[in-house]
Design an enzyme around this catalytic site. Sequence first.
Site, PDB file in Angstrom:
ATOM      1  N   HIS A 108       9.541  20.224 -43.030  1.00  0.00           N
ATOM      2  CA  HIS A 108       9.753  21.323 -43.242  1.00  0.00           C
ATOM      3  C   HIS A 108       9.430  22.335 -41.840  1.00  0.00           C
ATOM      4  O   HIS A 108       9.367  22.120 -41.099  1.00  0.00           O
ATOM      5  CB  HIS A 108       7.626  21.670 -43.077  1.00  0.00           C
ATOM      6  CG  HIS A 108       7.341  22.228 -43.591  1.00  0.00           C
ATOM      7  ND1 HIS A 108       5.755  22.168 -44.070  1.00  0.00           N
ATOM      8  CD2 HIS A 108       7.346  23.299 -43.161  1.00  0.00           C
ATOM      9  CE1 HIS A 108       5.296  23.496 -43.958  1.00  0.00           C
ATOM     10  NE2 HIS A 108       5.976  24.473 -44.187  1.00  0.00           N
ATOM     11  N   LYS A 111       7.663  28.280 -41.617  1.00  0.00           N
ATOM     12  CA  LYS A 111       7.806  30.269 -42.762  1.00  0.00           C
ATOM     13  C   LYS A 111       8.683  29.931 -43.604  1.00  0.00           C
ATOM     14  O   LYS A 111       9.740  31.169 -43.540  1.00  0.00           O
ATOM     15  CB  LYS A 111       8.005  31.189 -41.325  1.00  0.00           C
ATOM     16  CG  LYS A 111       6.874  31.492 -40.480  1.00  0.00           C
ATOM     17  CD  LYS A 111       5.714  30.452 -40.631  1.00  0.00           C
ATOM     18  CE  LYS A 111       5.214  32.194 -41.733  1.00  0.00           C
ATOM     19  NZ  LYS A 111       3.546  32.034 -42.370  1.00  0.00           N
ATOM     20  N   LYS A 139      -4.703  15.654 -46.147  1.00  0.00           N
ATOM     21  CA  LYS A 139      -3.877  14.869 -46.242  1.00  0.00           C
ATOM     22  C   LYS A 139      -4.109  14.078 -47.779  1.00  0.00           C
ATOM     23  O   LYS A 139      -5.140  13.707 -48.569  1.00  0.00           O
ATOM     24  CB  LYS A 139      -3.725  13.751 -45.808  1.00  0.00           C
ATOM     25  CG  LYS A 139      -2.959  13.911 -44.382  1.00  0.00           C
ATOM     26  CD  LYS A 139      -2.186  13.006 -43.258  1.00  0.00           C
ATOM     27  CE  LYS A 139      -3.584  12.517 -43.152  1.00  0.00           C
ATOM     28  NZ  LYS A 139      -3.174  11.481 -42.045  1.00  0.00           N
ATOM     29  N   HIS A 165       6.074  19.940 -37.180  1.00  0.00           N
ATOM     30  CA  HIS A 165       7.002  20.518 -37.774  1.00  0.00           C
ATOM     31  C   HIS A 165       8.340  19.845 -36.571  1.00  0.00           C
ATOM     32  O   HIS A 165       9.368  20.504 -36.345  1.00  0.00           O
ATOM     33  CB  HIS A 165       7.703  21.579 -37.517  1.00  0.00           C
ATOM     34  CG  HIS A 165       6.738  23.115 -38.515  1.00  0.00           C
ATOM     35  ND1 HIS A 165       7.088  22.728 -39.779  1.00  0.00           N
ATOM     36  CD2 HIS A 165       4.895  23.022 -37.879  1.00  0.00           C
ATOM     37  CE1 HIS A 165       6.073  23.149 -39.966  1.00  0.00           C
ATOM     38  NE2 HIS A 165       4.384  23.701 -39.232  1.00  0.00           N
TER      39      HIS A 165
END
Length: 489
Positions: A108, A111, A139, A165
């Site tokens: 991921h 943005k 989750k 991330h």
Amino acid sequence: MDEKSTNSRLLIALVMVVLFGVIVLQYVCPSSDCQLLHLGSLSKSRDNAPQSQAGGIDSANGGNAGDPYVAEDGALSRFVPHFNFTTKDLDRVIDFNINGDDVIVFLHIQKTGGTTFGRHLVRNIHLERPCECHAGQKKCTCYRPGKKETWLFSRFSTGWSCGLHADWTELTNCVPSKMSVKEPPETQKLPSRKYHYITILRDPVWRYLSEWRHVQRGATWKASVHWCDGRAPTLAELPSCYGGDDWSGCSLEEFMACPYNLANNRQTRMLADLSLVGCYNLTAMSEQERGAVLLESAKRNLRRMAFFGLTEYQRKTQYLFERTFRLAFIAPFTQLNGTRAASVEVEPDTQRRIRQLNQWDVELYEYARDLFLQRYQFARQQERRQARERRQQARRRLRTKGQPPPGTRGAASAAVTKPTKSPQMLGSPQQQQLEGAPDQSQNQLPPEWTLDDQNAGSWEESDARAVESWWDADENDSIEDYMENVEQW
């Protein structure tokens, strides 16, 4: 008195006509091309542009095509490939065994629309055992049928288990060990588990502006570890761009001025193997050499990934994911009608500077877009060829049975003597529209896809016809038809 009353009625009628016109306009032209208040496009039309200029801002001509995030239709009208890919690169079909030990790992990138796509993965896939998502919980539980083992490694299933991330370098070194901890002892010893990495990319200029707006509102991503070669970067290797708790309220000029800003070329860095350049040690090689190595590594990893999608092409992203993994989404994807970045007015000089700061991301995105659209075209050509082969086989079967093939004079006379047909012969609405417009009804679940016994690379005939009719829409058509009955997250 009568004159005032007449004027009032005329004024009310005029207001109603204007409101009605605005409402009709939204239905007739939902794309960004009709949004007069939208910012001019930061990404000029790449269909006829040379490779060095495609994928970014139309600063020279003052392009006004709108945010590419809401302008998918028409992208393939004049698409000319710039890169040569092998059939292996284009024919991307994964034998994903959800009942076995395979795991989808979602990388991921900030943005890029990854939050929306991540929710699709846990809430919108038609599965034998759907993910269990409860209100108030971030989750979801995504277990395999009959097992308490997860098949999805993502923010909304396992959380940020490898760090906030986590990039390619972190995930490839972290996921196997984390999965072993999460699984039962008998599963931990299995060496046959396959990890299928996926990600979403976005136009680098729009992504950069979106990250700036996000940081301006107070986002920091301080929890990111940036683990590489067994350690996190030192403060000297990765200084902070701000002195306080966050960088809220920073201007775009301040955001661009920081030489350590990880927003610069973020997509390239997060998809590359950072160990090739000494991780975050910028003294290991020159900036130009470092960028070239990272770019080639990111291209290689992207090409070998099981799947990647593009934020600007939601329909095609859905189509390629479904085809790659043989999984069907319940509701179709839609383009957002606007983003925060779309409200930013950026001068041409500033736009050029953003492109310079993200030169590796600009090149990576052009490479990714070219590969993505070639994969889409290749998949469509395969579908059409398989459908043509099925029709030819059907005609041969009819001939062997002594029945006239459809469309012949004998078939017409047979239709006169036997005017009624069974539902199987009439076919589904999708089959009836195989050569026409796509079916407008979107409230039916997509068919489950299975492999054909005679052709392991094709769908079953009935499923393939349904899918083919869905995706036979003209590339320049409005997305209005498939926006109906879409679940809003």
